[in-house]
Design a protein around this motif. Structure first.
Motif, PDB file in Angstrom:
ATOM      1  N   MET A  76       0.648  -1.267  -0.019  1.00  0.00           N
ATOM      2  CA  MET A  76       0.076  -0.057  -0.052  1.00  0.00           C
ATOM      3  C   MET A  76       0.866   1.341  -0.310  1.00  0.00           C
ATOM      4  O   MET A  76       0.586   2.198  -0.637  1.00  0.00           O
ATOM      5  N   LYS A  77       1.937   1.313   0.852  1.00  0.00           N
ATOM      6  CA  LYS A  77       2.785   2.492   0.730  1.00  0.00           C
ATOM      7  C   LYS A  77       3.532   2.596  -0.516  1.00  0.00           C
ATOM      8  O   LYS A  77       3.938   3.535  -0.868  1.00  0.00           O
ATOM      9  N   ILE A  78       3.903   1.620  -1.298  1.00  0.00           N
ATOM     10  CA  ILE A  78       4.449   1.771  -2.550  1.00  0.00           C
ATOM     11  C   ILE A  78       3.415   2.183  -3.449  1.00  0.00           C
ATOM     12  O   ILE A  78       3.675   3.236  -4.441  1.00  0.00           O
ATOM     13  N   LYS A  79       2.187   1.888  -3.396  1.00  0.00           N
ATOM     14  CA  LYS A  79       1.315   2.506  -4.454  1.00  0.00           C
ATOM     15  C   LYS A  79       0.843   3.818  -3.909  1.00  0.00           C
ATOM     16  O   LYS A  79       1.036   4.809  -5.143  1.00  0.00           O
ATOM     17  N   ALA A  80       0.921   4.537  -2.760  1.00  0.00           N
ATOM     18  CA  ALA A  80       0.875   5.618  -2.480  1.00  0.00           C
ATOM     19  C   ALA A  80       2.006   6.524  -2.641  1.00  0.00           C
ATOM     20  O   ALA A  80       2.017   7.624  -3.426  1.00  0.00           O
ATOM     21  N   THR A  81       3.285   6.025  -2.758  1.00  0.00           N
ATOM     22  CA  THR A  81       4.439   6.741  -3.094  1.00  0.00           C
ATOM     23  C   THR A  81       4.499   6.796  -4.430  1.00  0.00           C
ATOM     24  O   THR A  81       4.762   7.838  -5.170  1.00  0.00           O
ATOM     25  N   ALA A  82       4.181   5.678  -5.348  1.00  0.00           N
ATOM     26  CA  ALA A  82       4.162   5.698  -6.709  1.00  0.00           C
ATOM     27  C   ALA A  82       3.037   6.798  -7.220  1.00  0.00           C
ATOM     28  O   ALA A  82       3.538   7.585  -8.193  1.00  0.00           O
ATOM     29  N   LEU A  83       1.964   7.010  -6.573  1.00  0.00           N
ATOM     30  CA  LEU A  83       1.071   8.120  -6.806  1.00  0.00           C
ATOM     31  C   LEU A  83       1.610   9.375  -6.799  1.00  0.00           C
ATOM     32  O   LEU A  83       1.369  10.246  -7.497  1.00  0.00           O
ATOM     33  N   LEU A  84       2.230   9.614  -5.461  1.00  0.00           N
ATOM     34  CA  LEU A  84       2.688  10.958  -5.367  1.00  0.00           C
ATOM     35  C   LEU A  84       3.927  11.351  -6.480  1.00  0.00           C
ATOM     36  O   LEU A  84       3.942  12.338  -6.745  1.00  0.00           O
ATOM     37  N   ILE A  85       4.580  10.306  -6.474  1.00  0.00           N
ATOM     38  CA  ILE A  85       5.623  10.658  -7.660  1.00  0.00           C
ATOM     39  C   ILE A  85       4.955  10.795  -8.919  1.00  0.00           C
ATOM     40  O   ILE A  85       5.452  11.720  -9.823  1.00  0.00           O
TER      41      ILE A  85
END
Length: 80
Positions: free
Chosen positions: A1-10
């Motif tokens: 989930m953190k990876i998806k949120a980070t990818a979305l922010l990037i």
């Protein structure tokens, strides 16, 4: 989930950066277009002034001719 949120922010940051770059490019293009339009207007203005000058100088020389003829006539009558 953190990876998806980070990818979305990037991804969001990249999109925003792309939008800023697109905006800067658009501003540069608008500036160049405005400068080209200004130059075209200036050139047109100069051409119009030249045409008006040519046209009025032609009228002025035509007006001067009858005046010179009347001056010659007056000077001739004064000699008599």
């Amino acid at each position: 989930m953190k990876i998806k949120a980070t990818a979305l922010l990037i991804t969001s940051l990249l999109v925003l950066a792309g939008c800023d770059q697109a905006e800067q490019s658009a501003q540069q293009l608008m500036g160049k277009a405005a400068e080209s339009a200004k130059q075209a207007i200036d050139d047109t203005h100069k051409a119009a002034e030249q045409a008006l000058n040519d046209a009025t100088s032609g009228l002025i020389s035509k007006k001067e001719s009858p005046e010179k003829e009347s001056e010659k006539t007056e000077s001739s009558s004064q000699e008599i």
